[in-house]
Design a protein around this motif. Structure first.
Motif, mmCIF file in Angstrom:
data_model
loop_
_atom_site.group_PDB
_atom_site.id
_atom_site.type_symbol
_atom_site.label_atom_id
_atom_site.label_comp_id
_atom_site.label_asym_id
_atom_site.label_seq_id
_atom_site.Cartn_x
_atom_site.Cartn_y
_atom_site.Cartn_z
ATOM 1 N N SER A 94 0.819 -1.218 0.000
ATOM 2 C CA SER A 94 0.000 0.000 0.000
ATOM 3 C C SER A 94 0.852 1.267 0.000
ATOM 4 N N LYS A 95 2.060 1.180 0.554
ATOM 5 C CA LYS A 95 2.939 2.347 0.626
ATOM 6 C C LYS A 95 3.490 2.738 -0.747
ATOM 7 N N LYS A 96 3.392 1.843 -1.719
ATOM 8 C CA LYS A 96 3.942 2.110 -3.047
ATOM 9 C C LYS A 96 2.862 2.425 -4.086
ATOM 10 N N LEU A 97 1.625 2.573 -3.647
ATOM 11 C CA LEU A 97 0.540 2.817 -4.587
ATOM 12 C C LEU A 97 0.628 4.222 -5.182
ATOM 13 N N PRO A 98 0.267 4.368 -6.440
ATOM 14 C CA PRO A 98 0.254 5.704 -7.050
ATOM 15 C C PRO A 98 -0.866 6.567 -6.456
ATOM 16 N N LYS A 99 -0.804 7.853 -6.751
ATOM 17 C CA LYS A 99 -1.717 8.800 -6.119
ATOM 18 C C LYS A 99 -3.175 8.620 -6.528
ATOM 19 N N ASP A 100 -3.411 7.959 -7.649
ATOM 20 C CA ASP A 100 -4.801 7.795 -8.094
ATOM 21 C C ASP A 100 -5.472 6.580 -7.452
#
Length: 213
Positions: A73-79
């Protein structure tokens, strides 16, 4: 001759890459690796792709999945918006769901989330009463009177009811399970493993991103 061999090798490499790319886009099938919900469940923010993990603190599979999904979850993109939603099929699960939303209301979820998991799954303290949970919260600076007030509050009651309604809408069959944009349900049964769940979710997120363009 050497140039010809190099050209042939390069062509074969490009064909291999193209084949792999095609496999990546077709390797996950609806009805096999994930399930499309009969009726989509409304997401919180329609401007983002919502990924929801339905979990239970008392689920050993969720306990082992937590570090993996947290790192992911820490690497998810902003969208992409990642949320966790507790499942509840009985009184104890409801108490644990209330603990989750109480922690959020008191802004201590980052402090108590993992300790709750560990208390139940490692220490075998099942935290089946509000008093037991209050004792745990007290270790992290929350006064028991403050805890009990939040635990019984209208805001926490509403969030628990909404989480229960969401889980019903998701047609959850176990925990952990993941929902992509209120449309697709992914489980270890469909994806094959916890790591596989995240791979299928990544695939579905990209599909939702593509469809919005």
């Amino acid at each position: 001759m050497l140039i010809r061999r190099w050209l042939i090798a390069s062509l074969l490499t490009l064909l291999s890459i193209a084949a792999c790319a095609e496999d990546a886009t077709t390797s996950f099938e609806e009805g096999k690796h994930y399930v499309r919900l009969d009726t989509p469940v409304r997401t919180v923010d329609p401007n983002k792709i919502e990924v929801t993990e339905v979990f239970w603190y008392g689920c050993s599979h969720c306990f082992h999945f937590e570090p993996m999904v947290h790192a992911w979850s820490k690497k998810l993109p902003k969208d992409v918006e990642f949320v966790q939603s507790p499942a509840m099929w009985n009184r104890v699960m409801e108490i644990h769901a209330r603990a989750f939303y109480t922690a959020k209301a008191l802004r201590v979820l980052d402090k108590v989330h993992q300790p709750i998991f560990e208390a139940i799954n490692v220490e075998r303290n099942m935290l089946t009463t509000p008093d037991a949970i209050a004792t745990l919260f007290a270790k992290y600076g929350v006064e028991e009177s403050t805890f009990h007030k939040a635990f019984k509050s209208f805001a926490v009651n509403s969030q628990v009811q909404q989480a229960d309604a969401r889980a019903r809408g998701y047609q959850i069959q176990g925990t952990p399970e993941m929902i992509v944009n209120g449309k697709f349900r992914v489980s270890t049964r469909t994806a094959g493993s916890q790591r596989g769940m995240l791979e299928v979710v990544d695939y579905l997120v990209q599909q939702e991103r593509n469809s919005a363009q």
